[in-house]
Every structure is written in C-alpha cells, then in structure tokens.
Scaffold this motif. Sequence first.
Motif, PDB file in Angstrom:
ATOM      1  N   ASP A   1     -17.554  18.304 -36.820  1.00  0.00           N
ATOM      2  CA  ASP A   1     -17.839  18.174 -35.522  1.00  0.00           C
ATOM      3  C   ASP A   1     -16.623  17.144 -35.133  1.00  0.00           C
ATOM      4  O   ASP A   1     -15.413  17.299 -35.651  1.00  0.00           O
ATOM      5  N   SER A   2     -16.935  16.422 -33.879  1.00  0.00           N
ATOM      6  CA  SER A   2     -15.806  15.559 -33.126  1.00  0.00           C
ATOM      7  C   SER A   2     -15.192  14.725 -34.045  1.00  0.00           C
ATOM      8  O   SER A   2     -14.157  14.335 -33.776  1.00  0.00           O
ATOM      9  N   ASP A   3     -15.903  14.208 -34.877  1.00  0.00           N
ATOM     10  CA  ASP A   3     -15.211  12.935 -35.813  1.00  0.00           C
ATOM     11  C   ASP A   3     -14.706  13.542 -37.194  1.00  0.00           C
ATOM     12  O   ASP A   3     -14.032  12.749 -37.947  1.00  0.00           O
ATOM     13  N   GLY A   4     -14.467  14.957 -37.329  1.00  0.00           N
ATOM     14  CA  GLY A   4     -13.896  15.586 -38.502  1.00  0.00           C
ATOM     15  C   GLY A   4     -14.994  15.509 -39.751  1.00  0.00           C
ATOM     16  O   GLY A   4     -16.045  14.892 -39.577  1.00  0.00           O
ATOM     17  N   LEU A   5     -14.485  15.889 -40.843  1.00  0.00           N
ATOM     18  CA  LEU A   5     -15.506  15.850 -42.076  1.00  0.00           C
ATOM     19  C   LEU A   5     -14.379  15.794 -43.246  1.00  0.00           C
ATOM     20  O   LEU A   5     -13.398  16.366 -43.574  1.00  0.00           O
ATOM     21  N   PHE A   6     -15.085  15.166 -44.261  1.00  0.00           N
ATOM     22  CA  PHE A   6     -14.462  15.042 -45.646  1.00  0.00           C
ATOM     23  C   PHE A   6     -15.496  15.145 -46.762  1.00  0.00           C
ATOM     24  O   PHE A   6     -16.604  14.683 -46.883  1.00  0.00           O
ATOM     25  N   PHE A   7     -15.152  15.927 -47.590  1.00  0.00           N
ATOM     26  CA  PHE A   7     -16.300  16.439 -48.510  1.00  0.00           C
ATOM     27  C   PHE A   7     -15.531  16.465 -50.076  1.00  0.00           C
ATOM     28  O   PHE A   7     -14.221  16.907 -50.179  1.00  0.00           O
ATOM     29  N   ILE A   8     -16.153  16.413 -51.025  1.00  0.00           N
ATOM     30  CA  ILE A   8     -16.111  16.660 -52.338  1.00  0.00           C
ATOM     31  C   ILE A   8     -16.812  18.119 -52.953  1.00  0.00           C
ATOM     32  O   ILE A   8     -17.870  18.172 -52.529  1.00  0.00           O
ATOM     33  N   CYS A   9     -16.033  18.766 -53.741  1.00  0.00           N
ATOM     34  CA  CYS A   9     -16.512  20.192 -54.132  1.00  0.00           C
ATOM     35  C   CYS A   9     -16.614  20.203 -55.473  1.00  0.00           C
ATOM     36  O   CYS A   9     -15.527  19.674 -56.201  1.00  0.00           O
ATOM     37  N   VAL A  10     -17.597  20.394 -56.316  1.00  0.00           N
ATOM     38  CA  VAL A  10     -17.631  20.452 -57.629  1.00  0.00           C
ATOM     39  C   VAL A  10     -18.252  21.907 -58.209  1.00  0.00           C
ATOM     40  O   VAL A  10     -18.971  22.358 -57.694  1.00  0.00           O
ATOM     41  N   PHE A  11     -17.312  22.416 -59.163  1.00  0.00           N
ATOM     42  CA  PHE A  11     -17.619  23.679 -59.441  1.00  0.00           C
ATOM     43  C   PHE A  11     -17.142  24.123 -60.939  1.00  0.00           C
ATOM     44  O   PHE A  11     -16.393  23.270 -61.386  1.00  0.00           O
ATOM     45  N   ASP A  12     -17.650  25.321 -61.506  1.00  0.00           N
ATOM     46  CA  ASP A  12     -17.373  25.713 -62.827  1.00  0.00           C
ATOM     47  C   ASP A  12     -15.849  26.062 -62.823  1.00  0.00           C
ATOM     48  O   ASP A  12     -15.403  26.872 -62.027  1.00  0.00           O
ATOM     49  N   GLY A  13     -14.786  25.573 -63.704  1.00  0.00           N
ATOM     50  CA  GLY A  13     -13.502  25.534 -63.759  1.00  0.00           C
ATOM     51  C   GLY A  13     -13.174  27.020 -64.066  1.00  0.00           C
ATOM     52  O   GLY A  13     -11.993  27.440 -64.156  1.00  0.00           O
ATOM     53  N   LYS A  14     -14.107  27.989 -64.591  1.00  0.00           N
ATOM     54  CA  LYS A  14     -13.717  29.227 -64.876  1.00  0.00           C
ATOM     55  C   LYS A  14     -13.661  30.425 -63.916  1.00  0.00           C
ATOM     56  O   LYS A  14     -13.447  31.237 -63.921  1.00  0.00           O
ATOM     57  N   ARG A  15     -13.897  29.572 -62.580  1.00  0.00           N
ATOM     58  CA  ARG A  15     -13.761  30.414 -61.345  1.00  0.00           C
ATOM     59  C   ARG A  15     -12.410  31.174 -61.223  1.00  0.00           C
ATOM     60  O   ARG A  15     -11.266  30.634 -61.602  1.00  0.00           O
ATOM     61  N   LYS A  16     -12.259  32.478 -61.074  1.00  0.00           N
ATOM     62  CA  LYS A  16     -11.349  33.459 -60.829  1.00  0.00           C
ATOM     63  C   LYS A  16     -10.832  33.472 -59.319  1.00  0.00           C
ATOM     64  O   LYS A  16     -10.992  34.600 -58.876  1.00  0.00           O
ATOM     65  N   HIS A  17     -10.249  32.349 -58.868  1.00  0.00           N
ATOM     66  CA  HIS A  17      -9.802  32.632 -57.394  1.00  0.00           C
ATOM     67  C   HIS A  17      -8.720  31.700 -57.047  1.00  0.00           C
ATOM     68  O   HIS A  17      -8.656  30.444 -57.702  1.00  0.00           O
TER      69      HIS A  17
ATOM     70  N   GLN B   1     -19.702  34.929 -56.975  1.00  0.00           N
ATOM     71  CA  GLN B   1     -20.766  35.546 -57.947  1.00  0.00           C
ATOM     72  C   GLN B   1     -20.908  35.172 -58.957  1.00  0.00           C
ATOM     73  O   GLN B   1     -19.787  34.861 -59.877  1.00  0.00           O
ATOM     74  N   GLY B   2     -22.061  34.542 -59.720  1.00  0.00           N
ATOM     75  CA  GLY B   2     -22.272  34.097 -61.106  1.00  0.00           C
ATOM     76  C   GLY B   2     -21.994  32.527 -61.039  1.00  0.00           C
ATOM     77  O   GLY B   2     -21.828  31.985 -62.307  1.00  0.00           O
ATOM     78  N   GLN B   3     -21.680  31.885 -60.047  1.00  0.00           N
ATOM     79  CA  GLN B   3     -21.567  30.587 -59.911  1.00  0.00           C
ATOM     80  C   GLN B   3     -22.221  29.789 -58.835  1.00  0.00           C
ATOM     81  O   GLN B   3     -22.222  30.264 -57.679  1.00  0.00           O
ATOM     82  N   GLU B   4     -22.535  28.456 -59.137  1.00  0.00           N
ATOM     83  CA  GLU B   4     -23.308  27.595 -58.062  1.00  0.00           C
ATOM     84  C   GLU B   4     -21.843  26.741 -57.897  1.00  0.00           C
ATOM     85  O   GLU B   4     -21.012  26.860 -58.522  1.00  0.00           O
ATOM     86  N   GLU B   5     -22.175  25.876 -56.665  1.00  0.00           N
ATOM     87  CA  GLU B   5     -21.034  25.078 -56.342  1.00  0.00           C
ATOM     88  C   GLU B   5     -21.899  23.781 -55.725  1.00  0.00           C
ATOM     89  O   GLU B   5     -22.862  24.031 -55.192  1.00  0.00           O
ATOM     90  N   VAL B   6     -21.397  22.671 -55.580  1.00  0.00           N
ATOM     91  CA  VAL B   6     -22.098  21.520 -55.049  1.00  0.00           C
ATOM     92  C   VAL B   6     -20.848  20.853 -54.145  1.00  0.00           C
ATOM     93  O   VAL B   6     -19.785  20.756 -54.458  1.00  0.00           O
ATOM     94  N   TYR B   7     -21.579  20.601 -52.782  1.00  0.00           N
ATOM     95  CA  TYR B   7     -20.732  19.678 -51.879  1.00  0.00           C
ATOM     96  C   TYR B   7     -21.404  18.495 -51.734  1.00  0.00           C
ATOM     97  O   TYR B   7     -22.506  18.463 -51.472  1.00  0.00           O
ATOM     98  N   HIS B   8     -20.402  17.265 -51.784  1.00  0.00           N
ATOM     99  CA  HIS B   8     -20.780  15.888 -51.362  1.00  0.00           C
ATOM    100  C   HIS B   8     -20.065  15.577 -50.268  1.00  0.00           C
ATOM    101  O   HIS B   8     -18.917  15.576 -50.279  1.00  0.00           O
ATOM    102  N   PHE B   9     -20.812  15.310 -49.285  1.00  0.00           N
ATOM    103  CA  PHE B   9     -20.116  14.989 -47.888  1.00  0.00           C
ATOM    104  C   PHE B   9     -19.966  13.381 -47.749  1.00  0.00           C
ATOM    105  O   PHE B   9     -20.824  12.642 -48.177  1.00  0.00           O
TER     106      PHE B   9
END
Length: 80
Positions: A64-80, A21-29
């Motif tokens: 899928d069958s070949d696996g998946l690697f991705f980068i995640c970018v988010f605001d560091g103030k997330r509380k989890h 809640q209150g934050q966006e996130e970006v995934y780069h595959f």
Amino acid sequence: NLVVSTTKLNPYKSTSGHKHQGQEEVYHFIEGSGTIYLDDKPHFVHAGDIVLIDDGVHHKVKADSDGLFFICVFDGKRKH
C-alpha cells in the motif's frame, strides 16, 4: 534446511508472483501494509501478520502507500 529471506516493497510496488509445487512457505509481515493474493484471492495484511502459503498456491504481494517489509521462510531444497 530452512532458508530465511527478506523483501522490501516500495509504496504501490508488487512481487511478480509465483508458486512452488511440493513446498509450503511462510510470510511474516514486519512493517507497512498491503495485500497478499493467494490464487488471485486478495487478503489484506499489515505489520504482525503471518501467512502460511500452502503447497502449490500461487502468491503475489502488493504494498500500500506506506510500503511493505516481510520475512519469508521456506525449505532450502527449492529449485529456483
């Protein structure tokens, strides 16, 4: 305040899924292919795709069958 993290999913594995809640996130595959579920709606992804996850949208990724690697970018103030 940005944080960058990486996730490697083995073939047919998935993340547990979550939302922020209150934050966006970006995934780069980077490698492989799979499906990202945004509020349970599936979207096929492969190397080179970038996905913006809007505020409050539940998201989960499955490799899928070949696996998946991705980068995640988010605001560091997330509380989890």
